[in-house]
Write a protein that holds these residues in place. Structure first.
Motif, PDB file in Angstrom:
ATOM      1  N   UNK A 146       0.781  -1.289  -0.067  1.00 35.16           N
ATOM      2  CA  UNK A 146      -0.062   0.069   0.032  1.00 35.16           C
ATOM      3  C   UNK A 146       0.994   1.487  -0.090  1.00 35.16           C
ATOM      4  N   UNK A 147       2.220   1.115  -0.303  1.00 33.85           N
ATOM      5  CA  UNK A 147       2.958   2.055  -0.552  1.00 33.85           C
ATOM      6  C   UNK A 147       2.640   2.650  -1.640  1.00 33.85           C
ATOM      7  N   UNK A 148       3.315   4.044  -2.040  1.00 30.55           N
ATOM      8  CA  UNK A 148       3.128   4.518  -3.259  1.00 30.55           C
ATOM      9  C   UNK A 148       4.282   4.565  -4.170  1.00 30.55           C
ATOM     10  N   UNK A 178       2.589  -0.350  -6.443  1.00 35.06           N
ATOM     11  CA  UNK A 178       1.452  -0.004  -5.418  1.00 35.06           C
ATOM     12  C   UNK A 178       0.125  -0.815  -5.746  1.00 35.06           C
ATOM     13  N   UNK A 179      -0.349  -0.994  -4.497  1.00 39.90           N
ATOM     14  CA  UNK A 179      -1.699  -1.738  -4.408  1.00 39.90           C
ATOM     15  C   UNK A 179      -1.774  -3.303  -5.006  1.00 39.90           C
ATOM     16  N   UNK A 180      -0.277  -3.664  -5.387  1.00 40.85           N
ATOM     17  CA  UNK A 180      -0.399  -5.243  -5.817  1.00 40.85           C
ATOM     18  C   UNK A 180      -0.208  -5.836  -4.405  1.00 40.85           C
ATOM     19  N   UNK A 181      -0.477  -7.259  -4.460  1.00 40.21           N
ATOM     20  CA  UNK A 181      -0.244  -8.193  -3.733  1.00 40.21           C
ATOM     21  C   UNK A 181       0.385  -9.530  -4.197  1.00 40.21           C
ATOM     22  N   UNK A 182       0.956 -10.389  -3.400  1.00 43.50           N
ATOM     23  CA  UNK A 182       1.333 -11.579  -3.769  1.00 43.50           C
ATOM     24  C   UNK A 182       1.299 -12.654  -2.460  1.00 43.50           C
ATOM     25  N   UNK A 183       0.939 -13.716  -2.674  1.00 45.36           N
ATOM     26  CA  UNK A 183       0.952 -14.893  -1.563  1.00 45.36           C
ATOM     27  C   UNK A 183       2.158 -15.850  -2.256  1.00 45.36           C
ATOM     28  N   UNK A 219      -2.020 -10.936  -8.013  1.00 43.01           N
ATOM     29  CA  UNK A 219      -1.900  -9.691  -8.895  1.00 43.01           C
ATOM     30  C   UNK A 219      -0.750  -9.194  -9.303  1.00 43.01           C
ATOM     31  N   UNK A 220       0.063  -9.525  -8.384  1.00 44.26           N
ATOM     32  CA  UNK A 220       1.451  -8.667  -8.640  1.00 44.26           C
ATOM     33  C   UNK A 220       2.422  -9.552  -9.234  1.00 44.26           C
ATOM     34  N   UNK A 221       1.855 -10.801  -9.452  1.00 44.07           N
ATOM     35  CA  UNK A 221       3.042 -12.030  -9.895  1.00 44.07           C
ATOM     36  C   UNK A 221       3.091 -12.319 -11.483  1.00 44.07           C
ATOM     37  N   UNK A 222       1.929 -12.038 -11.943  1.00 41.98           N
ATOM     38  CA  UNK A 222       1.783 -12.598 -13.384  1.00 41.98           C
ATOM     39  C   UNK A 222       2.649 -11.764 -14.291  1.00 41.98           C
TER      40      UNK A 222
END
Length: 288
Positions: free
Chosen positions: A132-134, A162-167, A181-184
């Motif tokens: 959630x950083x910019x 920013x706004x991306x996530x990964x598990x 959504x931050x992986x592909x």
């Protein structure tokens, strides 16, 4: 696991205090019963330690919930049961954070290392990170022998915008599997070179390339930035002009020279007779 130990050898199977006033003797803890108790305690401890080892955990005397965390992992089937989302304030993520979900804001570091999983024999442990950083953050393996599996490739680190996530999921010894959504964008299915003469790939396998060129005496030989697997499906053109042209212009592709590596074309002006054009042009090719 040791079988259920027999009760103490007393008339009712229970322990009793002695009574010095009546001369009644207390229950005698025999060596057999004490040995049975010792073996049962050790067997129970061994069972609990096996659960912790299966979860990739080491004994921590300061913690009272390690067995619960290990059981949550096994029950969930794919990692420790998710905890509440919390802020990730440390750059080195430890195994004790398996099952955690983190958010990263402006007060947090910008680079993080995953736990070293070189000696973990189990799988399914998870760590989720949401940026959630910019600005971008970087997630790297905690040991150079570890890798992160992404679609059609493996990497040593990922960048989350920013706004991306990964598990990150422990897939096997030394291997993480990343999803989210931050992986592909890191997969070769989405690789690209966004330059003046560049290219991009799509998950369908389509490869699009583009560029700009200018001919010599109206003749151009263009080499694609990267090779197609086969001849491209199509090539389209567009002239580059700084002002409205005096004559209509045309580009003719020499189909006999088009290969997976490049093409040749001629630029012309509709004068009478037709003459070569010195104008630059854009081109765009699609194929696989």
């Amino acid at each position: 696991m040791k079988e259920l130990i027999p009760p103490i050898e007393s008339p009712d199977g229970l322990f009793h205090d002695g009574n010095p006033l009546t001369g009644e003797l207390g229950t005698i803890a025999t060596a057999k019963w004490l040995n049975d108790m010792q073996e049962a305690t050790q067997a129970t401890q061994s069972e609990i330690l096996t659960v912790l080892e299966s979860a990739g955990m080491s004994i921590d005397l300061s913690k009272k919930n390690q067995l619960l965390k290990a059981l949550n992992q096994i029950i969930a089937g794919k990692g420790f049961a998710y905890s509440d989302v919390s802020m990730l304030s440390t750059s080195a993520i430890a195994t004790e954070y398996f099952g955690s979900r983190f958010w990263v804001d402006q007060s947090c570091p910008s680079s993080f290392t995953l736990p070293d999983i070189s000696n973990i024999d189990s799988c399914g442990q998870t760590i989720t990170i949401w940026n959630v950083k910019d600005t971008n953050i970087t997630i790297s393996v905690g040991n150079s022998s570890n890798s992160i599996s992404i679609p059609m490739s493996t990497v040593k680190s990922l960048i989350l915008k920013p706004t991306e996530s990964a598990t990150f999921i422990v897939e096997q010894n030394k291997m993480w599997h990343a999803t989210g959504d931050g992986v592909f964008k890191h997969s070769i299915m989405f690789s690209a070179n966004l330059a003046q003469n560049g290219w991009k790939r799509e998950p369908s396998g389509l490869l699009t390339q583009w560029g700009s060129a200018i001919g010599s005496n109206g003749l151009s030989n263009v080499t694609f930035p990267i090779a197609f697997s086969n001849r491209p499906f199509t090539i389209i053109f567009g002239f580059r002009e700084g002002a409205y042209p005096s004559y209509a212009q045309s580009i003719v592709l020499d189909d006999t020279t088009m290969t997976n590596l490049g093409f040749r074309c001629r630029t012309m002006m509709a004068t009478s007779p037709v003459t070569n054009s010195a104008s630059a042009y854009f081109w765009r090719a699609e194929g696989i």
